[in-house]
Structure formats: structure tokens, C-alpha cells
Design an enzyme around this catalytic site. Sequence first.
Site, PDB file in Angstrom:
ATOM      1  N   GLU B  76       1.219  -1.482  -0.204  1.00  0.00           N
ATOM      2  CA  GLU B  76      -0.526   0.004   0.454  1.00  0.00           C
ATOM      3  C   GLU B  76       0.903   0.965  -0.428  1.00  0.00           C
ATOM      4  O   GLU B  76       0.508   2.289  -0.188  1.00  0.00           O
ATOM      5  CB  GLU B  76      -0.648   0.144   1.558  1.00  0.00           C
ATOM      6  CG  GLU B  76      -2.305  -0.974   1.613  1.00  0.00           C
ATOM      7  CD  GLU B  76      -2.454  -0.858   2.738  1.00  0.00           C
ATOM      8  OE1 GLU B  76      -2.682   0.474   2.441  1.00  0.00           O
ATOM      9  OE2 GLU B  76      -3.320  -2.365   3.312  1.00  0.00           O
ATOM     10  N   CYS B 108      -4.095  -5.110   2.613  1.00  0.00           N
ATOM     11  CA  CYS B 108      -3.037  -5.758   3.284  1.00  0.00           C
ATOM     12  C   CYS B 108      -3.341  -7.470   2.591  1.00  0.00           C
ATOM     13  O   CYS B 108      -2.746  -8.113   3.177  1.00  0.00           O
ATOM     14  CB  CYS B 108      -3.683  -6.277   4.748  1.00  0.00           C
ATOM     15  SG  CYS B 108      -3.781  -3.787   5.422  1.00  0.00           S
ATOM     16  N   HIS B 232      -4.822 -12.505   8.641  1.00  0.00           N
ATOM     17  CA  HIS B 232      -4.119 -11.558   8.173  1.00  0.00           C
ATOM     18  C   HIS B 232      -4.535 -10.515  10.070  1.00  0.00           C
ATOM     19  O   HIS B 232      -5.192 -11.006  10.115  1.00  0.00           O
ATOM     20  CB  HIS B 232      -5.157 -10.497   7.684  1.00  0.00           C
ATOM     21  CG  HIS B 232      -4.695  -9.007   7.534  1.00  0.00           C
ATOM     22  ND1 HIS B 232      -3.273  -9.275   8.083  1.00  0.00           N
ATOM     23  CD2 HIS B 232      -5.105  -8.031   7.330  1.00  0.00           C
ATOM     24  CE1 HIS B 232      -3.323  -7.829   7.404  1.00  0.00           C
ATOM     25  NE2 HIS B 232      -4.496  -7.164   8.002  1.00  0.00           N
TER      26      HIS B 232
END
Lengths: 131, 345
Positions: B76, B108, B232
Site C-alpha cells: 500500500e 493488506c 491477517h
Amino acid sequence: MDVAPASLWRKINTRYNLVGNTCKNCNTSYFPQRVVCRNCGRKSKLEERKFSGNGTIFSFTRIMVPPDAFREDAPYTIGLIKLDEGPMVEGHIIDNCAEIKIGGKVKTVFRRMQTEDKEDLIRYQYKFEPL
Amino acid sequence: MGYGVYVPIYRIRVEEIAKVWNEDAEGIKTSLNIVEKSVQDKDEDAATIAVQAARRAVSHAGIDAREIGAVYVGSESHPYAVKPTATIVKEAIGTGNRVMAADLEFACKAGTAGMQMVMGLIDSNMIKYGMTVGSDTAQGRPGDALEYTAGAGGAAFILGKGGSGNIAEILKTVSFTSDTPDFWRKEGASFPSHGGRFTGEPGYFNHTISATKMLFEETGFKPSDFDYAVFHQPNGRFPTNVAKQLGFTSEQIKNGLITPMIGNTYSGASLIGLAATLDVAMPGQKILVTSFGSGAGSDSFAIEVTENIEARRGSLVPVRDIISKNKTYVDYSIYLKHKKAIKKE
């Protein structure tokens, strides 16, 4: 601080991967690359060589008043590094909280070199990390 | 074939950030399950982190980098809006020029998206080896909850087909994707915005659970078939909760839960968790990995460790050593300088 694209592009291999050359006649290594071996002259047989990035601090100095391109980095350390393969290389020694001392071992890491203006190219290259 | 992880040495504690905004540090540490986060050096960015991780991956894989046919870098925080990070990485590891390369962005989960792309290229015999990297110097707006978690770090994985060099096999992967506006950053904006609590149930939990259940349905696996699970980890609490909802135990996720010590490294987070799990996994053990990227989607993987893994550990420095040794704490003003939030004019 303007970074010229052609100049940056020509030195990518050298700066990213510490690529110099070695004379196959006398086994002397150079960084940056030389066109003619100092020892062999016109009998030079120079071949590109990627150095390991491992070396020893020969000398160093702490820069307190930097040129504009390094204004965000001061104070920082510049060293003369004797590579394991022989050549003496000048480079930044990063602060990784290990002691910087003459005779100390270092290895290369990949970092941004300087502070650029917002629209300029970024110059990436090796720096040295104390081990 | 191999993997490499890089996390900068600098850390900032939750207490240091909470002090600036007059917030309750202990409450934040408990609610987010986070102690401290990693901070990049002044001369580090997503590209330098990606290169450091990629070089370690090549070293671990023990292959000639010129045989790598694809390099994908998910982030990102690509240093350029236009000019690929992947070309910098491929040049710095010495792949040669016959290589497919691209930058990816899917919040992500861009690193695991790259893993799926490389799998496809290998399975179709277009390349011998391929690399995916997830790397970020994560952004979090000052004073926002994200500021406590947005860390810096990355991981690189090299995939190849079969052979004695493989340390693990990807048995199956599926993705669950929807257009969910839970978190975003527009061109030119310095910090991401998010939907507050909306990022939880419709975003993270829905996609993570749906992708994982889809994987179960298509493989017949159930949570007890896995020795480890990695989810995650935008903070330390979400993966713990989602594991519980899916029927995994805290024992199964503890090895891959890294965020409490380094923060959320965005595209690097799931891959660093996987690397930390591979550091301790034994032959025959199975690992479930489900990433999540806002916007939103989840990639779920069933992975089985091969008998080669122990012999290949050699000089590989475990993730937990990388993040716990040689760390240096910074105060908030130095943190701002490293993040380039304050500059000399």
C-alpha cells in the site's frame, strides 16, 4: 536535488549489487569498475564481479554539517570499507545501534541514498551495516 | 522453495503514542492486543524492505536468481505512484531481464494475491520459479486508532514446482472477494480512511470466515486437520477472535501471531505470520493461511510442510529472532522524523 535518469540508470547494477570487476591476469579487483587493470595495462583481462558485500571498516568520519541532499540524515557516518575481495569502497555506515569502530565487520544493506524533492527519482543503493 | 523476512529495528511503544494523545495506553494494549510496533529508518521504504526480504528468500531457497521468472510486489506504500517497485526488487536480486514483474495493491492482501498469480504461472509451466513480496511502511493518521498498529516490514516467498527443494506444498487456494468500502486511500492522500467499526464484521470477519469456510468446503478439511493457522492481523485481537469463531484453538495460531510485537505490516502481515509458522513447522504438518485485504477480499491457503524443511533451515534466522533481537525504541518525535511527517526546510 535533481537526480538525472540516465546517470541513475547507468549505475544501477553498481549501486544495487556492488558490482565491480576483477582482472583475470593478476586477480586484482576494482570498485568501481576500471577499463584497464592498473597492474596489467594493455594485457588486462577484466571481468565483471559481484562482490559479497562483506568488509572491514578501514576508517570512518561523522558528518555533522551535511550537503543539502543529506539534510534529513545528519549526523551520519561515512566510512572507507575494505571489502573481503580487496577493493576499498566509500559508503554510508547506517546506525543500527552496533558500535562503529575501525576494524569492525560490516555487510551491505539496501537503502535510499538521499533526500529528494517530491517529483524527483529516488536513488537506491548499498550502505554498510555494522555486524 | 524459500522465504525471507525483514523488519526494521526501530520500535515505538503504545505508551509513547498514547501519551501524545492523552489516551489510556493500558486500555489500548488490551483492546487491540498490541504492545509496540515497528518503525522504518529514515532511509527505508517499501522497496528497501522488499529487497532485504527478497535477498533473504533467494539465499534461503538456494537457487540461481536468474531462474526466477516472475516478481510481484504487493504494497500500500509503493514509493512511486508510477514506476514499479517490482523492477527495483528484480534488479536488486539479479533475476536478469526475462522476467514478468508488476506491482500489486489490494490493501493488506496483495502479497498473497501475488502468491496465487505465481502459482498459476508455475502450474501452467510458464515459469520455473516465481517470487511474491508483501512489503509496507504502513500509514496511520496521527491520533487515529491505526496509529497504534501501522508498522513496517515485509516478507518474500519463492515458489517453484515440485522437486527436492520444496519446503512446503500449497494444496489448495481460494479467494472470497466483494466490493466492500471498509478502508481506502485516494491518490495523493497521505493517510488511509476507514469505516470505524464497519471494518470489523462486514470487512475483516465476513471475508476471512467466508474464504476459510470455502476452502474447507472445497477440500473437506476442518480446523482440527491443521497444526497451525495464520490469519491477517490488523491488530492482535481480530485474528484471535476470528480463529475462535472458525473453531481454531489459541495454540494453533500463536506461532503466526506477530502483530502484537511489530504492528500491522499491511501487505507483509499474513506472509510474515506464515514465515514465523514455517520456522517451527515439522514435516507433514498442515498450515492454514487466510489473508484479508480491505476493499475487500480474503485469500485462503491449505499448505503442507515437506520433509525438506528441517534440512533447509540452515542459517535462516527465525522471524521471532529478527523481531526480538537488536531492536531500538524511539520516542514520538523521532518516530515522526522516520515517517517523514516532519522535515527540515
